[in-house]
Scaffold this active site. Sequence first.
Site, PDB file in Angstrom:
ATOM      1  N   HIS A  88       0.609 -11.536   1.688  1.00 34.57           N
ATOM      2  CA  HIS A  88      -0.616 -10.851   1.051  1.00 34.57           C
ATOM      3  C   HIS A  88      -1.210 -11.615  -0.133  1.00 34.57           C
ATOM      4  O   HIS A  88      -2.519 -11.636  -0.515  1.00 34.57           O
ATOM      5  CB  HIS A  88       0.126  -9.671   0.475  1.00 34.57           C
ATOM      6  N   TYR A 127       0.894  -1.129  -0.206  1.00 35.54           N
ATOM      7  CA  TYR A 127       0.054  -0.162  -0.099  1.00 35.54           C
ATOM      8  C   TYR A 127       0.867   1.247  -0.081  1.00 35.54           C
ATOM      9  O   TYR A 127       0.284   2.223  -0.219  1.00 35.54           O
ATOM     10  CB  TYR A 127      -0.770  -0.014   1.197  1.00 35.54           C
TER      11      TYR A 127
END
Length: 259
Positions: A108, A52
């Site tokens: 992830h 992110y």
Amino acid sequence: MTDHANPSVSVAGGSMPLLGFGTWQIPDADAPAAVGAALEAGYRHIDTATGYSNQRGVGKALAAAGLARDDVFVTTKLPPDNADRVRQTIEESLDQLGLDHLDLWLVHWPPDGEARPDVWEQVVQAQADGLTRAVGVSNYSLAQIDELTEATGTTPAVNQIRWSPAEYDAEVAAGLQQRGVVLEGYSPFKASNLQDPTLVEIARAHDADTAQVIVAWHVAHEFVVIPKSSNPERIRSNAAGAHLELSSDEVTRIDGLAG
């Protein structure tokens, strides 16, 4: 001061609040304000990721809030492209967040679509070394979770997956529960029709909005939910859903919205 540390679910090393604050697509420059608003609104669980690119901004908000470290549950994630630099990645995350340990570290996505027990072993080692209290995965299938468990003897504590009433899958939910894996849902509103008549009717019965009903549905199932917003009013409003109590009939009706 409102505190949304509870309701929660047990994970290695402590309790994971069922309500978390998602930070996907919040730029680093905007993260201090957004995460700060969430912490002020009582969120005690913050979800970010190396991918992110906002860990520094999240860290600034955590530092500015002045809360005790044990009062905030912090999650970040290992990008699949970093499968060859696992330890370096978690150390960079801790540095950027300004923390000495995480509460939860997730892989992830499956690297190259594979479970990769060799990567998981290194993630588990980071836990053994005290860099994170709990370890888990994101976007893994039940079969991939089983592969990790069989290869290493360590089952992920959490599987963070895209989840909402529209995507509800009782078999996936039951499969994770049978394995002792907490289901954490992301993008709770994205696939949902917030104008759905069933959601609207239930929301009216509780003097709530449909986003709050979706949050309440997750909590009723003991699914972790991480709604995201940069709007302080919406951040507070979403949190109120965690304390809205649905009847079992209402939960069943919402389950029925799955396609």
